[in-house]
Design a protein around this motif. Sequence first.
Motif, short mmCIF file in Angstrom:
data_model
loop_
_atom_site.label_atom_id
_atom_site.label_comp_id
_atom_site.label_asym_id
_atom_site.label_seq_id
_atom_site.Cartn_x
_atom_site.Cartn_y
_atom_site.Cartn_z
N MET A 1 94.74 28.63 -23.44
CA MET A 1 96.15 29.01 -23.45
C MET A 1 96.99 27.74 -23.31
N PRO A 2 97.98 27.57 -24.19
CA PRO A 2 98.79 26.35 -24.13
C PRO A 2 99.65 26.31 -22.89
N GLY A 3 99.79 25.09 -22.34
CA GLY A 3 100.63 24.90 -21.18
C GLY A 3 102.08 24.67 -21.57
N PRO A 4 102.99 24.54 -20.58
CA PRO A 4 104.40 24.34 -20.87
C PRO A 4 104.67 23.09 -21.70
N ARG A 5 103.94 22.01 -21.43
CA ARG A 5 104.17 20.77 -22.18
C ARG A 5 103.80 20.93 -23.65
N SER A 6 102.66 21.56 -23.94
CA SER A 6 102.26 21.73 -25.34
C SER A 6 103.19 22.71 -26.05
N THR A 7 103.67 23.72 -25.35
CA THR A 7 104.64 24.65 -25.93
C THR A 7 105.94 23.92 -26.24
N TRP A 8 106.39 23.06 -25.33
CA TRP A 8 107.61 22.28 -25.56
C TRP A 8 107.42 21.36 -26.76
N LEU A 9 106.28 20.65 -26.83
CA LEU A 9 106.01 19.75 -27.95
C LEU A 9 105.97 20.52 -29.27
N ALA A 10 105.38 21.69 -29.26
CA ALA A 10 105.34 22.50 -30.48
C ALA A 10 106.76 22.90 -30.90
N GLY A 11 107.59 23.25 -29.92
CA GLY A 11 108.99 23.61 -30.22
C GLY A 11 109.76 22.43 -30.80
N VAL A 12 109.56 21.26 -30.24
CA VAL A 12 110.22 20.06 -30.75
C VAL A 12 109.75 19.77 -32.17
N ALA A 13 108.47 19.94 -32.42
CA ALA A 13 107.93 19.69 -33.75
C ALA A 13 108.52 20.65 -34.78
N VAL A 14 108.69 21.92 -34.41
CA VAL A 14 109.29 22.90 -35.33
C VAL A 14 110.73 22.52 -35.63
N VAL A 15 111.51 22.18 -34.61
CA VAL A 15 112.91 21.76 -34.83
C VAL A 15 112.95 20.53 -35.73
N ALA A 16 112.07 19.57 -35.50
CA ALA A 16 112.04 18.36 -36.31
C ALA A 16 111.69 18.68 -37.76
N LEU A 17 110.73 19.57 -37.97
CA LEU A 17 110.34 19.92 -39.34
C LEU A 17 111.46 20.64 -40.08
N GLU A 150 125.72 25.14 -24.79
CA GLU A 150 124.53 25.97 -25.01
C GLU A 150 123.70 25.56 -26.22
N ILE A 151 124.12 24.53 -26.93
CA ILE A 151 123.34 24.07 -28.09
C ILE A 151 121.98 23.59 -27.59
N PRO A 152 120.90 24.10 -28.18
CA PRO A 152 119.57 23.76 -27.67
C PRO A 152 119.12 22.35 -28.09
N MET A 153 119.66 21.35 -27.40
CA MET A 153 119.31 19.96 -27.64
C MET A 153 119.04 19.29 -26.31
N THR A 154 118.05 18.40 -26.30
CA THR A 154 117.77 17.63 -25.09
C THR A 154 118.83 16.55 -24.92
N GLN A 157 118.32 13.95 -27.56
CA GLN A 157 118.84 14.40 -28.85
C GLN A 157 120.37 14.29 -28.89
N ARG A 158 121.01 14.64 -27.80
CA ARG A 158 122.48 14.52 -27.76
C ARG A 158 122.91 13.06 -27.87
N ASP A 159 122.19 12.18 -27.20
CA ASP A 159 122.49 10.75 -27.31
C ASP A 159 122.25 10.24 -28.73
N THR A 160 121.17 10.70 -29.34
CA THR A 160 120.84 10.32 -30.72
C THR A 160 121.94 10.78 -31.67
N PHE A 161 122.37 12.02 -31.51
CA PHE A 161 123.46 12.58 -32.33
C PHE A 161 124.75 11.77 -32.13
N ALA A 162 125.08 11.48 -30.90
CA ALA A 162 126.33 10.77 -30.59
C ALA A 162 126.32 9.36 -31.18
N ARG A 163 125.22 8.66 -31.05
CA ARG A 163 125.14 7.29 -31.59
C ARG A 163 125.26 7.31 -33.11
N TYR A 164 124.50 8.19 -33.76
CA TYR A 164 124.56 8.31 -35.22
C TYR A 164 125.99 8.64 -35.67
#
Length: 182
Positions: A1-17, A150-154, A157-164
């Motif tokens: 069963m995946p742990g919280p970290r692997s679930t989070w990484l999978a979620g980040v990967a889906v958003v990135a894709l 409430e925008i689902p960004m870390t 990610q917010r810093d990355t968006f702001a700099r860009y």
Amino acid sequence: MPGPRSTWLAGVAVVALVAAALAGDELYDFMPDGGRTLLLRLTGEDSLAELAARDADADAWTAWALDRAPDLDPRQARTFAGYAEINFPLDADTLAALAASNDAAMLPPDGKDLAIGQCQFCHALFSGYLTHDRDETGWRGTFKSPFHKEIPMTEIQRDTFARYSALNMPLKFEDVPPELRF
């Protein structure tokens, strides 16, 4: 069963894709490239994992980018450098997976990815994003409003968006395709 970290990484990967697929859409070619896309142009002989393991400030990354591609536009070099400074080095687990695959989809989304993937769900990119002229602090401040909190960004990610966004916005009216205006 995946742990919280692997679930989070999978979620980040889906958003990135999803963001990468949207950012790669020809409809958004008018927008300046983000740091991840620029990294892929600059990689050369280095593996993505080697680069993503580096810990450097924006000045060092800018110098590296301009050394690698002397004809690179200075704004593009700063865009890449901002992305790299904020997002690198990646954590050990992600670096190991990246070393095994060299798959760019494993890299964090860049500012363009995040803008396309997040902003237009609620408002037009043109009126709500592309025409705004703000510094990095101003762009970061947009996340203080109740409807942006409430925008689902870390925070990264917010810093990355702001700099860009600070480096690449506003765009000229005529540079935006008519179907994306207003």
